[in-house]
Design an enzyme around this catalytic site. Sequence first.
Site, PDB file in Angstrom:
ATOM      1  N   ALA A   1      10.988 -13.874  -5.048  1.00 48.73           N
ATOM      2  CA  ALA A   1       9.799 -13.345  -4.087  1.00 48.73           C
ATOM      3  C   ALA A   1       9.394 -14.863  -3.605  1.00 48.73           C
ATOM      4  O   ALA A   1       9.911 -16.256  -4.167  1.00 48.73           O
ATOM      5  CB  ALA A   1       8.096 -12.925  -5.230  1.00 48.73           C
ATOM      6  N   PRO A   2       8.765 -14.523  -2.649  1.00 48.57           N
ATOM      7  CA  PRO A   2       7.751 -15.465  -1.512  1.00 48.57           C
ATOM      8  C   PRO A   2       6.909 -15.767  -2.099  1.00 48.57           C
ATOM      9  O   PRO A   2       6.295 -15.435  -3.717  1.00 48.57           O
ATOM     10  CB  PRO A   2       7.547 -15.091  -0.415  1.00 48.57           C
ATOM     11  CG  PRO A   2       8.145 -13.882  -0.609  1.00 48.57           C
ATOM     12  CD  PRO A   2       8.342 -13.388  -1.835  1.00 48.57           C
ATOM     13  N   TRP A   3       5.813 -16.926  -1.525  1.00 46.54           N
ATOM     14  CA  TRP A   3       4.770 -17.454  -1.975  1.00 46.54           C
ATOM     15  C   TRP A   3       3.829 -17.061  -1.231  1.00 46.54           C
ATOM     16  O   TRP A   3       2.094 -17.043  -2.273  1.00 46.54           O
ATOM     17  CB  TRP A   3       4.169 -18.848  -2.256  1.00 46.54           C
ATOM     18  CG  TRP A   3       4.880 -19.393  -0.688  1.00 46.54           C
ATOM     19  CD1 TRP A   3       5.729 -19.847  -0.092  1.00 46.54           C
ATOM     20  CD2 TRP A   3       4.054 -19.432   0.907  1.00 46.54           C
ATOM     21  NE1 TRP A   3       6.039 -20.266   1.568  1.00 46.54           N
ATOM     22  CE2 TRP A   3       4.580 -19.531   1.541  1.00 46.54           C
ATOM     23  CE3 TRP A   3       2.808 -18.513   1.358  1.00 46.54           C
ATOM     24  CZ2 TRP A   3       4.358 -19.758   3.507  1.00 46.54           C
ATOM     25  CZ3 TRP A   3       2.540 -18.985   2.376  1.00 46.54           C
ATOM     26  CH2 TRP A   3       3.861 -19.676   3.703  1.00 46.54           C
TER      27      TRP A   3
ATOM     28  N   GLU B   1       7.967 -21.383  -6.447  1.00 43.62           N
ATOM     29  CA  GLU B   1       7.882 -22.707  -6.588  1.00 43.62           C
ATOM     30  C   GLU B   1       6.809 -23.118  -7.410  1.00 43.62           C
ATOM     31  O   GLU B   1       6.362 -23.554  -8.000  1.00 43.62           O
ATOM     32  CB  GLU B   1       9.162 -23.591  -7.257  1.00 43.62           C
ATOM     33  CG  GLU B   1       9.189 -24.170  -5.857  1.00 43.62           C
ATOM     34  CD  GLU B   1      10.671 -23.453  -5.185  1.00 43.62           C
ATOM     35  OE1 GLU B   1      10.497 -22.585  -4.965  1.00 43.62           O
ATOM     36  OE2 GLU B   1      11.170 -24.013  -4.539  1.00 43.62           O
TER      37      GLU B   1
ATOM     38  N   ALA C   1      16.665 -17.430   7.147  1.00 44.28           N
ATOM     39  CA  ALA C   1      16.932 -18.262   6.414  1.00 44.28           C
ATOM     40  C   ALA C   1      17.734 -18.164   5.812  1.00 44.28           C
ATOM     41  O   ALA C   1      18.890 -18.477   5.397  1.00 44.28           O
ATOM     42  CB  ALA C   1      16.185 -19.349   6.937  1.00 44.28           C
TER      43      ALA C   1
ATOM     44  N   GLU D   1      14.385  -8.579   2.090  1.00 48.76           N
ATOM     45  CA  GLU D   1      12.881  -8.348   2.547  1.00 48.76           C
ATOM     46  C   GLU D   1      12.553 -10.017   3.557  1.00 48.76           C
ATOM     47  O   GLU D   1      12.211 -10.755   3.209  1.00 48.76           O
ATOM     48  CB  GLU D   1      11.618  -7.746   1.801  1.00 48.76           C
ATOM     49  CG  GLU D   1      12.358  -6.212   1.471  1.00 48.76           C
ATOM     50  CD  GLU D   1      12.186  -5.611   1.718  1.00 48.76           C
ATOM     51  OE1 GLU D   1      11.688  -5.770   3.143  1.00 48.76           O
ATOM     52  OE2 GLU D   1      12.584  -4.278   1.209  1.00 48.76           O
TER      53      GLU D   1
ATOM     54  N   LYS E   1      12.262 -14.676  -9.843  1.00 48.18           N
ATOM     55  CA  LYS E   1      12.048 -15.672  -9.477  1.00 48.18           C
ATOM     56  C   LYS E   1      10.826 -16.008  -8.910  1.00 48.18           C
ATOM     57  O   LYS E   1      11.395 -16.046  -7.907  1.00 48.18           O
ATOM     58  CB  LYS E   1      13.149 -16.707  -9.252  1.00 48.18           C
ATOM     59  CG  LYS E   1      13.428 -18.294  -9.035  1.00 48.18           C
ATOM     60  CD  LYS E   1      14.115 -19.049  -7.610  1.00 48.18           C
ATOM     61  CE  LYS E   1      13.093 -19.131  -6.349  1.00 48.18           C
ATOM     62  NZ  LYS E   1      12.335 -20.438  -6.971  1.00 48.18           N
TER      63      LYS E   1
ATOM     64  N   CYS F   1       4.552 -10.689   6.364  1.00 43.05           N
ATOM     65  CA  CYS F   1       5.322 -10.425   7.122  1.00 43.05           C
ATOM     66  C   CYS F   1       5.046  -9.253   8.096  1.00 43.05           C
ATOM     67  O   CYS F   1       6.064  -9.130   8.663  1.00 43.05           O
ATOM     68  CB  CYS F   1       6.321 -10.559   6.303  1.00 43.05           C
ATOM     69  SG  CYS F   1       6.489  -9.362   5.159  1.00 43.05           S
TER      70      CYS F   1
ATOM     71  N   GLU G   1       8.250 -16.916  13.778  1.00 43.95           N
ATOM     72  CA  GLU G   1       7.809 -16.272  12.797  1.00 43.95           C
ATOM     73  C   GLU G   1       6.755 -17.881  12.716  1.00 43.95           C
ATOM     74  O   GLU G   1       7.181 -18.693  12.188  1.00 43.95           O
ATOM     75  CB  GLU G   1       8.494 -16.493  12.212  1.00 43.95           C
ATOM     76  CG  GLU G   1       7.246 -15.757  10.878  1.00 43.95           C
ATOM     77  CD  GLU G   1       8.104 -14.919   9.387  1.00 43.95           C
ATOM     78  OE1 GLU G   1       9.084 -15.440   8.991  1.00 43.95           O
ATOM     79  OE2 GLU G   1       7.510 -13.374   8.605  1.00 43.95           O
TER      80      GLU G   1
HETATM   81  P1  NAD Z   1      11.364 -18.527   1.530  1.00 44.61           P
HETATM   82  O1  NAD Z   1      12.062 -18.088   2.093  1.00 44.61           O
HETATM   83  O2  NAD Z   1      11.270 -20.705   1.493  1.00 44.61           O
HETATM   84  O3  NAD Z   1      11.216 -18.556  -0.212  1.00 44.61           O
HETATM   85  C1  NAD Z   1      11.087 -17.931  -0.925  1.00 44.61           C
HETATM   86  C2  NAD Z   1      11.933 -18.070  -1.750  1.00 44.61           C
HETATM   87  O4  NAD Z   1      13.141 -18.254  -1.620  1.00 44.61           O
HETATM   88  C3  NAD Z   1      11.016 -18.436  -3.043  1.00 44.61           C
HETATM   89  O5  NAD Z   1      11.137 -18.295  -4.207  1.00 44.61           O
HETATM   90  C4  NAD Z   1      12.123 -20.263  -2.714  1.00 44.61           C
HETATM   91  O6  NAD Z   1      12.410 -20.707  -4.079  1.00 44.61           O
HETATM   92  C5  NAD Z   1      13.307 -19.342  -2.487  1.00 44.61           C
HETATM   93  N1  NAD Z   1      14.413 -20.124  -2.149  1.00 44.61           N
HETATM   94  C6  NAD Z   1      14.193 -21.084  -1.143  1.00 44.61           C
HETATM   95  N2  NAD Z   1      15.910 -21.510  -0.887  1.00 44.61           N
HETATM   96  C7  NAD Z   1      16.274 -21.077  -1.405  1.00 44.61           C
HETATM   97  C8  NAD Z   1      18.139 -20.709  -1.376  1.00 44.61           C
HETATM   98  N3  NAD Z   1      18.710 -21.969  -0.283  1.00 44.61           N
HETATM   99  N4  NAD Z   1      18.696 -20.150  -2.375  1.00 44.61           N
HETATM  100  C9  NAD Z   1      18.055 -19.192  -3.090  1.00 44.61           C
HETATM  101  N5  NAD Z   1      16.424 -18.874  -2.860  1.00 44.61           N
HETATM  102  C10 NAD Z   1      15.631 -19.501  -2.234  1.00 44.61           C
HETATM  103  O7  NAD Z   1      10.371 -17.965   1.873  1.00 44.61           O
HETATM  104  P2  NAD Z   1       8.572 -18.367   2.260  1.00 44.61           P
HETATM  105  O8  NAD Z   1       8.138 -19.363   3.166  1.00 44.61           O
HETATM  106  O9  NAD Z   1       8.586 -18.808   0.252  1.00 44.61           O
HETATM  107  O10 NAD Z   1       7.397 -16.841   2.329  1.00 44.61           O
HETATM  108  C11 NAD Z   1       7.857 -16.452   3.932  1.00 44.61           C
HETATM  109  C12 NAD Z   1       8.413 -15.997   4.390  1.00 44.61           C
HETATM  110  O11 NAD Z   1       8.844 -14.669   3.176  1.00 44.61           O
HETATM  111  C13 NAD Z   1       8.275 -15.243   5.818  1.00 44.61           C
HETATM  112  O12 NAD Z   1       9.515 -15.626   6.398  1.00 44.61           O
HETATM  113  C14 NAD Z   1       7.985 -13.766   5.375  1.00 44.61           C
HETATM  114  O13 NAD Z   1       7.851 -13.542   6.635  1.00 44.61           O
HETATM  115  C15 NAD Z   1       8.871 -13.208   4.443  1.00 44.61           C
HETATM  116  N6  NAD Z   1       8.762 -12.026   3.913  1.00 44.61           N
HETATM  117  C16 NAD Z   1       8.486 -11.301   3.758  1.00 44.61           C
HETATM  118  C17 NAD Z   1       8.380 -10.139   3.929  1.00 44.61           C
HETATM  119  C18 NAD Z   1       8.854  -8.959   3.773  1.00 44.61           C
HETATM  120  O14 NAD Z   1       8.841  -7.696   2.913  1.00 44.61           O
HETATM  121  N7  NAD Z   1      10.349  -8.805   4.729  1.00 44.61           N
HETATM  122  C19 NAD Z   1       7.475  -9.707   2.705  1.00 44.61           C
HETATM  123  C20 NAD Z   1       6.976 -11.508   2.054  1.00 44.61           C
HETATM  124  C21 NAD Z   1       6.622 -12.331   2.670  1.00 44.61           C
END
Ligand code: NAD
Length: 493
Positions: free
Chosen positions: A146-148, A175, A228, A247, A172, A281, A381
């Site tokens: 999940a994201p932050w 962090e 990414a 997502e 997870k 998002c 974004e």
């Molecule tokens: P992020 O992709 O940087 O991180 C998301 C999660 O992935 C975090 O828990 C992070 O620790 C983990 N992560 C990072 N690198 C990783 C790797 N190499 N392997 C496995 N896990 C890894 O995104 P963010 O900055 O936390 O959140 C913002 C993003 O989330 C935006 O792009 C937003 O649009 C997207 N988002 C999408 C939705 C949706 O429903 N589509 C909802 C909320 C957020």
Amino acid sequence: MDAAFIAGAARAGTSGQSGEVINPANGEVVQTYEYAGPAEVDGAVGAARNAFKEWSSAAPVERSEVLRKLADRMQARTEEYVAAETQQTGKPLRLSREFDVPGSIDNAAFFAGAARNLEGKAAAEWDGAHTSIIRREPIGVVGSIAPWNYPLQMAMWKMLPAAAAGNTIVLKPAEITPITTLMLAEDCIAAGMPAGVVNVVAGAGPVAGEALMSHPDVNMVSFTGSTAVGKRVMELATADVKRVHLELGGKAPFVVFDDADLEAAVQGAAAGALINTGQDCTAATRAYVQRPLYEAFVEQVSDLFAQIVIGDPLDESTDIGPLISRRQQERVAGFVERARQDGAKVRAGGQIPGGALASGAYYPATVITDAAQSSEIVQSEVFGPVLVVLPFDSDDEGLALANDTPYGLAASAWSKDVFRTLRAQREIQAGCVWINDHIPIVSEMPHGGYKQSGFGKDMSTYSFEEYTQVKHVSMDITAEAKKGWHRTIFSEK
Ligand code: NAD
């Protein structure tokens, strides 16, 4: 703080890497903890594996009862969740109290009901000689990331349909925002969920995240985050053909036709662009306004953005709080600066505030015009309180521009003409299209992307498509030793 919750108990991380949870409103350290690493991931996956048989074979009503109690338990702890969510993210208390936490509780209540409605299609004898049954079965151990931006809600969106369908889960959180996810794991146990059904590992993406996504005992990965990292998750899942649910990012268009209610569109653009300080998002990020309304829209939306109250998330009068971190503040400021250098005009905001706000990761509500459709500020974004406004002439052009990014998560169209709105909802390529509004979501309806915003649905019974697999059972009803179709293979013996 312990980084992990495994088999019903809190466990310290042993990754050798420590990190902080920082309140972005004032820079204060809320928690320092050693991240979970591969050892915790391994332990959590093992616990989820051990819990699978009992949980997946429990009667639906038993799973339902646990989720209902979880909703009640969270309801009773609402203010604790609200305070923790606001402290670790900086989101206004009003948003945590009226959106994040009640939304999460409602999700739990919805899936408590949905758990009892999982079914396959009715049986029939399609060839006259066999009865077919369709079973919907859980996948096994689900690894979720999940994201932050909405830590609790995103954890719930991942955990609830998976658990309701009989899977066991290792979650997870990001962090930098693990606190409410760890509270949730405790509350699952308090609600009577067997130990090991929901486990949490708070650790770094490239370490704990990759260990989870590539763990051989994980059967499915579900990820919410950036496009990414989503691509990386997909790569990791190929090794043993895990099921993938993604997502990802968004860049929602907001299309205003020339017969739209201008006041409603201006209000809607502010609410849609500024929710969660734009770190959403589905946030409205690109307003395309048909030429006759364009100048008035820019003027009114810029005036409204200039009145948005930015400040302490704990103050009830605050509209937008800080961004999640200094890093995000620099990132957003960088996007706006590069747009300016490219010739775009900043009509509101656009400067990191000083004075009392200098101690937090604040960025003001910002309106940008005169950007090129192909420019970074329109295509990428930003994930901040930044709305780009662009004009269009024909309806064809407006809809083509709306579809002109790699993303397809959400969109809105504004018009009083029913035929225009019908055309817009049909032609816009996004997983959700709002008409004359932007943002509202409900537990009963699916959320998920088109194009590079990912695939698979959160919320609603559609999410069961992701977290279950379909089994066809075919049963002979003739009781014959020599079945009619055998002659295709060998002649009468
Ligand atoms: P992020 O992709 O940087 O991180 C998301 C999660 O992935 C975090 O828990 C992070 O620790 C983990 N992560 C990072 N690198 C990783 C790797 N190499 N392997 C496995 N896990 C890894 O995104 P963010 O900055 O936390 O959140 C913002 C993003 O989330 C935006 O792009 C937003 O649009 C997207 N988002 C999408 C939705 C949706 O429903 N589509 C909802 C909320 C957020």
